[in-house]
Scaffold this motif. Structure first.
Motif, PDB file in Angstrom:
ATOM      1  N   TRP A 136      26.473   5.648  12.148  1.00 30.79           N
ATOM      2  CA  TRP A 136      25.463   6.691  12.309  1.00 30.79           C
ATOM      3  C   TRP A 136      24.082   6.081  12.556  1.00 30.79           C
ATOM      4  N   MET A 137      23.730   5.071  11.751  1.00 32.39           N
ATOM      5  CA  MET A 137      22.409   4.460  11.871  1.00 32.39           C
ATOM      6  C   MET A 137      22.267   3.712  13.201  1.00 32.39           C
ATOM      7  N   CYS A 138      23.310   3.015  13.627  1.00 30.55           N
ATOM      8  CA  CYS A 138      23.248   2.318  14.921  1.00 30.55           C
ATOM      9  C   CYS A 138      23.123   3.320  16.058  1.00 30.55           C
ATOM     10  N   LYS A 139      23.866   4.396  15.983  1.00 27.27           N
ATOM     11  CA  LYS A 139      23.797   5.425  17.023  1.00 27.27           C
ATOM     12  C   LYS A 139      22.393   6.026  17.069  1.00 27.27           C
ATOM     13  N   ALA A 140      21.835   6.334  15.903  1.00 28.09           N
ATOM     14  CA  ALA A 140      20.504   6.956  15.846  1.00 28.09           C
ATOM     15  C   ALA A 140      19.407   6.000  16.312  1.00 28.09           C
TER      16      ALA A 140
END
Length: 153
Positions: A136-140
């Motif tokens: 999630w954090m990498c995508k965001a």
């Protein structure tokens, strides 16, 4: 048989948890915290009785910072399944506080059991809950999935 198809060996059969790139999730701030966790846990597991209270306090301090950071990431980024993750962090912190109380009364065994329980708990927590947050954090932040390169031994 393909080694990748085999289930992971339980930690108790492998010996103490050691940091390796098998634990990488691909989100560097989280991977750094996890490496710190493994080191702190090793210190707790190796601590002689006379410094066990200090080692437990260091572990509790690490857990509070580690979980607080992940909880902030989840809250600030709107991570959808955050409540079960936050609840698990809170349960671990409650258990550690209870063990600290017992240790201050001279009971060493619960602290040793907590260290073993953390060793058993961490790989599953990282694989199931933290990996979703890392993704999630990498995508965001980066617009894509985490990339993890692992060495084969």
């Amino acid at each position: 048989m393909n080694q990748d198809a085999l289930p992971p060996t339980p930690v108790s059969e492998q010996g103490p948890l050691a940091w390796s790139d098998e634990l990488l999730l691909g989100y560097p701030p989280m991977d750094h915290r996890h490496e710190e966790f493994v080191a702190c846990l090793g210190d707790l597991q190796r601590a002689p009785d006379e410094i066990l209270p200090m080692a437990l306090d260091a572990m509790i301090h690490h857990l509070a910072e580690h979980f607080g950071e992940e909880d902030r990431w989840m809250e600030e980024s709107g991570f959808p399944p955050r409540q079960c993750h936050v609840d698990e962090h809170a349960a671990v912190l409650r258990s550690a506080a209870e063990v600290r109380s017992l240790l201050l009364q001279g009971e060493m065994a619960p602290c040793r059991r907590l260290a073993d329980a953390l060793e058993d708990w961490f790989p599953g927590h990282a694989t199931h809950l933290d990996s979703a947050l890392a993704h999630w954090m990498c995508k965001a932040q980066l617009g894509g999935k985490p990339v993890v390169l692992r060495r084969r031994s």
